[in-house]
Write an enzyme that holds these catalytic residues in place. Structure first.
Site, PDB file in Angstrom:
ATOM      1  N   GLN A   1       5.525   9.843  -0.461  1.00 49.42           N
ATOM      2  CA  GLN A   1       6.448   8.715  -0.327  1.00 49.42           C
ATOM      3  C   GLN A   1       7.908   9.136  -0.144  1.00 49.42           C
ATOM      4  O   GLN A   1       8.674   8.432   0.518  1.00 49.42           O
ATOM      5  CB  GLN A   1       6.362   7.806  -1.565  1.00 49.42           C
ATOM      6  CG  GLN A   1       5.103   6.964  -1.648  1.00 49.42           C
ATOM      7  CD  GLN A   1       3.922   7.746  -2.197  1.00 49.42           C
ATOM      8  OE1 GLN A   1       4.076   8.590  -3.067  1.00 49.42           O
ATOM      9  NE2 GLN A   1       2.749   7.481  -1.679  1.00 49.42           N
TER      10      GLN A   1
ATOM     11  N   ASN B   1       0.856  -1.187   0.000  1.00 52.02           N
ATOM     12  CA  ASN B   1       0.000   0.000   0.000  1.00 52.02           C
ATOM     13  C   ASN B   1       0.891   1.235   0.000  1.00 52.02           C
ATOM     14  O   ASN B   1       1.363   1.678   1.040  1.00 52.02           O
ATOM     15  CB  ASN B   1      -0.916  -0.018   1.220  1.00 52.02           C
ATOM     16  CG  ASN B   1      -1.970   1.065   1.168  1.00 52.02           C
ATOM     17  OD1 ASN B   1      -1.804   2.073   0.488  1.00 52.02           O
ATOM     18  ND2 ASN B   1      -3.055   0.871   1.895  1.00 52.02           N
ATOM     19  N   ASP B   2       1.102   1.805  -1.190  1.00 49.68           N
ATOM     20  CA  ASP B   2       1.997   2.958  -1.300  1.00 49.68           C
ATOM     21  C   ASP B   2       1.451   4.203  -0.622  1.00 49.68           C
ATOM     22  O   ASP B   2       2.148   5.217  -0.535  1.00 49.68           O
ATOM     23  CB  ASP B   2       2.280   3.270  -2.775  1.00 49.68           C
ATOM     24  CG  ASP B   2       3.231   2.263  -3.399  1.00 49.68           C
ATOM     25  OD1 ASP B   2       3.895   1.533  -2.654  1.00 49.68           O
ATOM     26  OD2 ASP B   2       3.291   2.202  -4.647  1.00 49.68           O
ATOM     27  N   CYS B   3       0.216   4.137  -0.184  1.00 53.60           N
ATOM     28  CA  CYS B   3      -0.385   5.292   0.484  1.00 53.60           C
ATOM     29  C   CYS B   3      -0.305   5.220   2.001  1.00 53.60           C
ATOM     30  O   CYS B   3      -0.772   6.121   2.692  1.00 53.60           O
ATOM     31  CB  CYS B   3      -1.845   5.446   0.051  1.00 53.60           C
ATOM     32  SG  CYS B   3      -2.026   5.786  -1.703  1.00 53.60           S
TER      33      CYS B   3
END
Length: 809
Positions: A497, A480-482
């Protein structure tokens, strides 16, 4: 409501109105040249890289929807119309779009004239072929004018949209007969050009957008078409286009075909010119010579159809469920091919100018693709591995043209290394090809090692990057890049990020822990198969330790925690005010087998059903975040119910479905599968909005005002993971190092089914019978008339056909 229907016999989705809720698109092309085309003929084309070698322009944010494409205008007296409706949007007497496997066919009619356009990318040429057939269905002769239209992109799609002080001065064209050549920048840094040609003499042309459209006009009412006369303009700077005018007289009942070719041509540096300022057209002439007649087109089209028929024949099911049959046999596999080719780079939602190929994305896409073309999967694995650093970490993205890591977002996404093990393991299970592990691959920061050494460094990276609880450090983010636990982005414009200290020694991921258990065991199995006993034993000790840590530090009481933040506080816990339970660790820890024998796996999945389930799928988290949390990052920046903030992320719904098969609940696994399966959502297309033949990344969750609305279709890991789920876990045909395992987990009322599966050069004819209406269990198999214990069909080198019967019991 429906906007079309499935034609399973033709492997097509038939759209019967141009006014779909969103553009419904298709992908033309299998390897290097690609066109995205919508049901109204919108879209764009590129060669290999959608950013660096874009042929045609597309306007993503324009109104109306879907602006720019490959258009054909038909002028019939005062009436002007398009076979695909856009851009003129004249109400047609009839309209149909058929999206097929690598091709699309458009049919429109008005005033007793019909126009049919077949568009496809041939297997062996870098071009798109569009054959337009005009037919006079009336009783009187027709005098028509046909105009083609494409707008060129100035190659670098990112620069094309921004650098106007340069771009408005560089456009250059050549015209030779019926072929228009786009040679912008060919004089200097490029050795390639594009062309647009038609196979007949023309009555005029235009290469200047200003001349074609006219001042303050648009493609919906171009001056040249409305006036019925091309201006023969030659673009010098500004915005170059390509348009042909062909005047046509049709007797009653007469048809005429016109073959248009949009192509990319590349010359050697020493062969760029045929005369000063005149591009070398030798390769262009050779290419165009292959598409001059209807027979030429039919031959290339038949080859494309045969190609897809052969590809998809590697996994075919016949069951009593037509939705499963059509998705497994046709559309899910087709989308897996598209995601393999595109990763997350070029769709109607990914503009093709950003991230290129994702490391994690491409590894996951392999899971649903490897059975289709194993040799291309092998090549991709080695490309991906070259984006790895010597310490085992990786670039998060790389450019498909250069195959170099993309430094825009860098590395530090700590789940990435384990995905390399996942993709490689899937390839070896499918093919039995251990030789790939001996291939020497460079590290992006210097040095080289065999692919097995790359896998070892992937494994060891997680071993050596643990936090205070013994769980893996999350780095910039995990899957989950968020979820940005180290970043602390407080101002607009700061990357969630990469701004601030994106990596730290405290924030940990339970999800990566689940990955480590699954793919650590697969790494150990590979090492054991290579005779590396000590490496395998050491790996299994590390996996066992992580398993215990997950049950201790990763367990919240009724479900698995999501993470620990940079302050050591729990994320995804009943102790939290919001975001108490997340989908990712429940799915991945259980599919890895964590907590099954302890009863915690069932407890976690029961919590998912109670807390996260909805009528449109399983939400990513609950309760939704209602304010921005600096310590959590982007996930809390979305309004409740959208994207990662309690949206239904279709990508990880299959993880939960697979997890349900691990504990034997086939009915629940299939229930989850159906909720996000597009074929089951066709009847609510006015709510769902995206294509009913391909998966979307997300669906708005229960907290959203548009609950049930999908976004980001086509390029999503949902495609590969759903195919793995349905083909390997629900239907249960699982490649393994030892052979093909038959282990279905289905609803009790699913019924008997048969599967044809190509595996390691052999064809397996598999019949699954379920007289007792069970959900799981195959104690023995009948293989070529002989009963064997267990559920693995032993692989026999050189054997070409197997007949297998599995009776659930």
């Amino acid at each position: 409501m429906k906007y079309g229907f499935f034609d399973d016999a033709s492997c097509e989705y038939v759209i019967t109105t141009p006014e779909t809720p969103l553009p419904w698109i298709n992908y033309l092309g299998c390897k290097d040249f690609f066109t995205l085309v919508s049901n109204t003929c919108g879209g764009y084309s590129f060669y290999k890289d959608a950013k660096l070698l874009r042929l045609t322009r597309y306007r993503y944010n324009n109104v109306p929807y879907d602006n720019n494409g490959q258009y054909f205008y038909i002028k019939d007296g005062a009436d002007v119309w398009n076979p695909g409706w856009q851009p003129v949007k004249r109400t047609l007497d009839s309209y149909e779009c058929r999206h097929g496997l690598g091709y699309s066919r458009f049919t429109g009619s008005l005033n007793q004239v019909s126009a049919q356009v077949l568009s496809f990318v041939p297997l062996n040429d870098s071009c798109e072929v569009s054959r337009l057939v005009l037919t006079n269905n009336g009783s009187a002769a027709k005098e028509l004018s046909l105009f083609s239209y494409v707008e060129w992109c100035l190659w670098n799609a990112d620069d094309d949209m921004k650098n106007f002080q340069r771009n408005l001065s560089i456009g250059e064209m050549e015209i030779e007969g019926s072929t228009i050549y786009h040679k912008t920048e060919y004089r200097e840094r490029r050795n390639h050009y594009a062309l647009y040609s038609v196979n007949c003499p023309v009555d005029g042309f235009d290469t200047s957008r200003d001349a074609f459209l006219g001042a303050y006009r648009s493609p919906s009412d171009p001056a040249v078409v409305m006036n019925g006369k091309a201006s023969n303009s030659v673009a010098h700077g500004w915005s170059p286009i390509a348009s042909h005018q062909i005047n046509v007289t049709l007797a009653p009942g007469e048809s005429r075909s016109f073959i248009f070719v949009l192509a990319y041509v590349e010359n050697k540096e020493e062969e760029k010119w045929e005369a000063p300022g005149i591009i070398n057209k030798t390769k262009a002439h050779e290419l165009l010579s292959r598409y001059q007649s209807d027979d030429d087109v039919e031959k290339a089209y038949a080859q494309l159809k045969e190609y897809w028929q052969e590809l998809l024949s590697g996994y075919q099911i016949q069951s009593g469920c037509e939705e499963v049959n059509r998705m497994v046999n046709i559309w899910n596999q087709y989308q897996c091919m598209v995601t393999f080719n595109m990763s997350r780079s070029a769709s109607y939602y990914e503009s093709g100018i950003g991230r290129g190929m994702g490391f994690r994305d491409s590894c996951q896409d392999l899971l649903g693709f490897v059975h289709l073309i194993p040799e291309r999967a092998r090549e991709r694995i080695l490309d991906i591995a070259s984006a790895q650093f010597g310490d085992g970490s990786t670039y998060h993205q790389y450019q498909p043209l250069t195959k170099k890591g993309n430094a825009d977002i860098g590395g530090g996404f700590n789940d990435d290394p384990l995905w390399l093990i996942a993709g490689t393991s899937a390839y070896i299970k499918e093919t039995g090809d251990f030789s790939i592990l001996d291939e020497v691959v460079t590290f992006d920061d210097g040095g080289e090692g065999t692919l097995f050494e790359h896998l070892t460094r992937s494994f060891r990276f997680t071993v050596t990057h643990k936090g205070p609880h013994g769980l893996p450090l999350i780095g910039r983010a995990d899957w989950n890049d968020c979820l940005n636990l180290n970043c602390f982005s407080a101002q607009p414009g700061e990357s969630f990020q990469t701004f601030g200290p994106s990596e730290g020694p405290v924030a940990e991921s339970v999800f990566i822990g689940g990955m480590f258990v699954k793919y650590g065991e697969e790494y150990a199995a590979i090492a054991e198969s290579l005779g590396k006993k000590e490496i395998a034993e050491d790996a299994r000790r590390e996996v066992a330790a992580m398993y215990d840590t997950l049950l201790q530090a990763g367990w919240d009481g009724d479900w698995f925690l999501r993470a620990y933040d940079a302050y050591g506080q729990k994320v995804g816990s009943s102790e939290c005010e919001e975001g108490q339970i997340f989908i990712e660790p429940q799915g991945f820890c259980v599919l890895a087998g964590v907590g099954v024998k302890e009863g915690k796996a069932q407890q976690a999945l029961d919590s998912v059903k109670e807390r996260l389930d909805s009528k449109y799928g399983i939400m990513l988290l609950q309760p939704a975040y209602t304010r921005y949390h600096l310590e959590l990052g982007e996930i809390t920046s979305y309004p409740p119910g959208y994207k990662e903030n309690a949206g239904i992320f279709c990508h990880n719904n299959p993880w939960v479905s697979i997890a349900e098969t691990v504990i034997g609940r086939g009915g629940r696994a299939f229930e989850i599968y159906k909720k996000t399966c597009p074929a089951y959502l066709e009847g609510i297309s006015e709510i769902h909005r995206t294509e009913p033949y391909c998966y979307s990344q997300m669906i708005a969750g229960r907290d959203a005002a548009t609950f049930g609305e999908a976004k980001n279709s086509w390029l999503t890991g949902t495609a590969a993971w759903t195919f793995v789920n349905i083909s390997q876990y629900i239907l249960g045909i699982q490649p393994s190092l030892d052979g093909l395992c038959i282990n279905p987990c289905v609803p009790a009322d699913f019924g008997d089914f048969t599967i044809t599966r190509r595996f390691r050069g052999a064809v397996y004819h598999i019949e699954v019978k379920n007289p007792g209406h069970l959900e799981k269990g195959v104690p023995s198999l009948i293989v070529d008339g002989e009963t064997i214990e267990g559920n693995v069909v032993p692989f026999v080198e050189g054997k070409k056909e197997y007949h297998v019967t599995a009776v659930m019991g």
